[in-house]
Motif scaffolding. Structure first.
Motif, PDB file in Angstrom:
ATOM      1  N   LYS A 154      22.404  30.632  34.378  1.00  0.00           N
ATOM      2  CA  LYS A 154      22.831  30.784  32.983  1.00  0.00           C
ATOM      3  C   LYS A 154      24.160  30.057  32.721  1.00  0.00           C
ATOM      4  O   LYS A 154      24.280  29.300  31.772  1.00  0.00           O
ATOM      5  N   LEU A 170      23.771  26.376  32.677  1.00  0.00           N
ATOM      6  CA  LEU A 170      23.239  25.857  31.417  1.00  0.00           C
ATOM      7  C   LEU A 170      24.380  25.631  30.419  1.00  0.00           C
ATOM      8  O   LEU A 170      24.479  24.567  29.802  1.00  0.00           O
ATOM      9  N   VAL A 188      14.010  23.428  31.368  1.00  0.00           N
ATOM     10  CA  VAL A 188      14.277  24.320  30.240  1.00  0.00           C
ATOM     11  C   VAL A 188      14.113  23.553  28.932  1.00  0.00           C
ATOM     12  O   VAL A 188      14.654  22.469  28.755  1.00  0.00           O
ATOM     13  N   ASP A 189      13.292  24.128  28.032  1.00  0.00           N
ATOM     14  CA  ASP A 189      13.141  23.583  26.681  1.00  0.00           C
ATOM     15  C   ASP A 189      13.652  24.624  25.703  1.00  0.00           C
ATOM     16  O   ASP A 189      13.275  25.790  25.802  1.00  0.00           O
ATOM     17  N   LEU A 190      14.497  24.181  24.767  1.00  0.00           N
ATOM     18  CA  LEU A 190      15.023  25.159  23.823  1.00  0.00           C
ATOM     19  C   LEU A 190      15.423  24.483  22.523  1.00  0.00           C
ATOM     20  O   LEU A 190      16.046  23.431  22.525  1.00  0.00           O
ATOM     21  N   ARG A 220      13.855  28.860  34.350  1.00  0.00           N
ATOM     22  CA  ARG A 220      12.959  28.359  33.305  1.00  0.00           C
ATOM     23  C   ARG A 220      12.950  29.416  32.213  1.00  0.00           C
ATOM     24  O   ARG A 220      13.416  30.528  32.434  1.00  0.00           O
ATOM     25  N   ILE A 221      12.374  29.044  31.046  1.00  0.00           N
ATOM     26  CA  ILE A 221      12.315  30.068  30.008  1.00  0.00           C
ATOM     27  C   ILE A 221      11.077  30.913  30.225  1.00  0.00           C
ATOM     28  O   ILE A 221       9.967  30.404  30.344  1.00  0.00           O
ATOM     29  N   LEU A 258      15.363  34.240  30.860  1.00  0.00           N
ATOM     30  CA  LEU A 258      15.143  33.219  31.885  1.00  0.00           C
ATOM     31  C   LEU A 258      14.520  33.838  33.127  1.00  0.00           C
ATOM     32  O   LEU A 258      14.673  35.028  33.397  1.00  0.00           O
ATOM     33  N   ILE A 286      18.463  24.744  37.614  1.00  0.00           N
ATOM     34  CA  ILE A 286      17.674  24.790  36.383  1.00  0.00           C
ATOM     35  C   ILE A 286      16.458  23.888  36.555  1.00  0.00           C
ATOM     36  O   ILE A 286      16.564  22.762  37.026  1.00  0.00           O
TER      37      ILE A 286
END
Ligand code: ATP
Ligand code: MG
Lengths: 267, 251
Positions: B47, B50, B27-29, B210-211, B204, B24
């Motif tokens: 995935k 995460l 990643v910002d969410l 990453r997004i 992703l 990963i």
């Protein structure tokens, strides 16, 4: 609706019949062998002084029973076998638990366990007598040596092979090591542990007889040893027969135990 | 809408003998409370990683994860149902409560209620071997719901099932989850499933993840997942996400 019960009946009948055929032939083989042996002895095709005969074995058995306290010989061998079996199984289970609990310990001890397991323990016999003394302790020590390492290695490997998805699941629910052991590793390996008990019984029996051949003054192993020394082949063969029957009984005792446990866990 | 979870600059590298694997990368969410969020991405992009980081099963290598609630409870449902064959269905469902020392009468009652509601009443005292694949998956979900988690993490919960059962069960599960008012993060390979179930779909990139895109799914006449597949925007979302995923079989 109408055909189904018949089908079921037929299936059960077939199964029963199959079982009866198998048992019939099993008995047939035994009877034939004994008969052939007896006939060969009666017609002097073989020398009964060297190879005995079923009727002589039976006679020896009766006289042993009456004069020589056969039951106490069988009793002592059984006692020694169960004692070593119980100790070996207990130690095997606890040491493999420790190894599972402390993986680093397992890594460190790995080569030693391998060496001890592959060492032919019979070779240690004379040494054991010197160290432990010519007593029942030596016999039990011998039997323990023979089962323990195999037991540890087997159970430990079964523990390691526990389905990792079960463990991940438990961890995701916040389980600690104790939870993982008690709720997954142990129940998942119940049948493996019972299998190991079966192996332990046979191995303990082998160890006890070996020990008795070396040191004892009582037991079936002693009878064999004594028979050889005085060249009484009837005695030797009778004792070997008794050994066979005894090991068969031990095995079925564990199988019975297994069924009881399975019934309990399945309800 | 209030956020329940904020992930920022999350990074994860795996270390092993052959070297370092970046799983990963940044990643910002923001996860709004009570929403159903699907995560799609190419195979092996990170995935599952995460979700396991969120569930606390893996350590992160960098970034922050912030839950905006004290004592938050997470329910993690893995791809394999992992029902214990030596426990009855009921005992399987009580596993989480048992481990968390939450076996109160009220909680046990809740589990009974879930089993009754979702067609497993007659199977409570049976063993998992007597269940079909769809039923097993439902039991696994009830086991996850039993501890009354605030956030559900679902890792390809239906992938072991055949297409029909899968659509039917996803409908069931949607209702179960909506009724309980949970926030959901679900990983899936199935774009149709993602669009029909979710409020938000996160796409992703290839590994390291990453997004790439986020879609707020707006369907006119939104109702149940099965019905949602008939909405006119459905195929538009489907095509767009398909293109985002950029599936090249030759690669
Ligand atoms: N324990 C681990 N040690 C080393 N590398 C790992 C580990 N777990 C996963 N990886 C690597 O990290 C990457 C991401 O794995 P992950 O399981 O998160 O992918 P995924 O997106 O869930 O894939 P899939 O869609 O196939 O389930 C993969 O390349 C994988 O090889
Ligand atoms: Mg995955």
């Amino acid at each position: 609706m109408s055909t189904l019960p018949n089908e079921r009946e037929e299936y059960l009948k077939k199964k029963k019949k199959e079982k009866r055929i198998v048992i019939f032939f099993q008995i047939l083989i035994l009877v034939c062998c004994l008969l052939l042996w007896e006939i060969a002895a009666q017609f002097d095709w073989i020398n009964t002084f060297l190879s005995s005969s079923p009727s002589l074995v039976f006679k020896t058995f009766l006289s042993l029973f009456e004069q020589n306290d056969l039951l106490s010989h069988i009793g002592i061998t059984t006692y020694e076998t169960f004692l070593s079996f119980a100790i070996a199984s207990l130690i095997g289970l606890s040491v493999s638990t420790l190894l599972w609990w402390f993986p680093r310990l397992a890594k460190i001890l790995d080569p030693y366990l391998t060496i001890l397991n592959s060492l032919p323990k019979v070779a240690l016999g004379p040494l054991i007598i010197i160290w432990v003394g010519a007593s029942m302790n030596s016999i039990i020590f011998m039997a323990l040596l023979i089962c323990i390492f195999l037991s540890i290695i087997n159970i430990y490997h079964d523990f390691l092979n526990t389905d990792s998805s079960y463990i991940t699941l438990l961890k995701s629910l916040g389980a600690n090591k104790k939870d993982i052991f008690l709720k997954v590793v142990l129940p998942a390996n119940l049948s493996n542990i019972i299998n190991n008990l079966k192996i332990n019984v046979s191995m303990a029996f082998i160890g006890v007889i070996m020990g008795e051949l070396l040191v004892s003054k009582k037991g079936l192993g002693y009878l064999i040893m004594y028979g050889t020394q005085v060249f009484n082949i009837n005695l030797v063969i009778t004792s070997v027969f008794l050994l066979g029957i005894l090991s068969f009984l031990f095995y079925y005792l564990i199988c019975f135990l297994e069924k009881m446990i399975q019934k309990k866990t399945a309800n | 809408m209030k956020n329940i979870l904020t992930i920022s600059h999350l990074k994860k590298n795996y270390q092993d003998d052959s070297g370092e694997i970046e799983a990963i990368w940044d990643v910002d969410l923001e996860v709004p409370e009570g929403k159903f969020i699907s995560i799609v991405g190419p195979s092996g992009c990170g995935k599952s990683t995460l979700l396991s980081i969120l569930a606390g099963l893996e350590k992160k290598s960098g970034g922050t994860i912030q839950f905006h609630k004290d004592d938050i409870k997470l329910g993690y449902m893995l791809q394999k149902d992992s029902l214990f064959p030596w426990r009855t269905i009921l005992d399987n469902c009580l596993l989480g409560l048992e481990l968390k020392k939450m076996l109160t009468e009220e909680n046990i009652h809740y589990v009974h209620h879930l089993l009754d509601t979702y067609g497993l009443h007659d199977f409570k005292n049976k063993y998992p071997s007597s269940l079909s694949g769809g039923m097993r998956q439902r039991v696994a979900l009830i086991r996850t719901l039993a501890i009354q988690p605030d956030i559900l993490l679902l890792d390809e919960p239906f992938s072991a099932l055949d297409a029909m059962t899968r659509v039917a069960l996803s409908d069931d599960v949607y209702h179960m989850i909506k009724k309980e008012g949970k926030t959901v993060l679900m990983v899936t390979h199935d774009i149709a499933e993602a669009v029909s179930l979710s409020d938000i779909v996160v796409v992703l990139t290839k590994r390291p993840a990453r997004i790439k895109k986020m879609y707020e799914i707006q369907l006119t006449g939104r109702s149940t997942p099965i019905e949602n597949r008939k909405c006119k925007e459905f195929s538009m979302y489907y095509d767009q996400i398909w293109r985002d995923l950029d599936v090249h079989l030759t690669e």
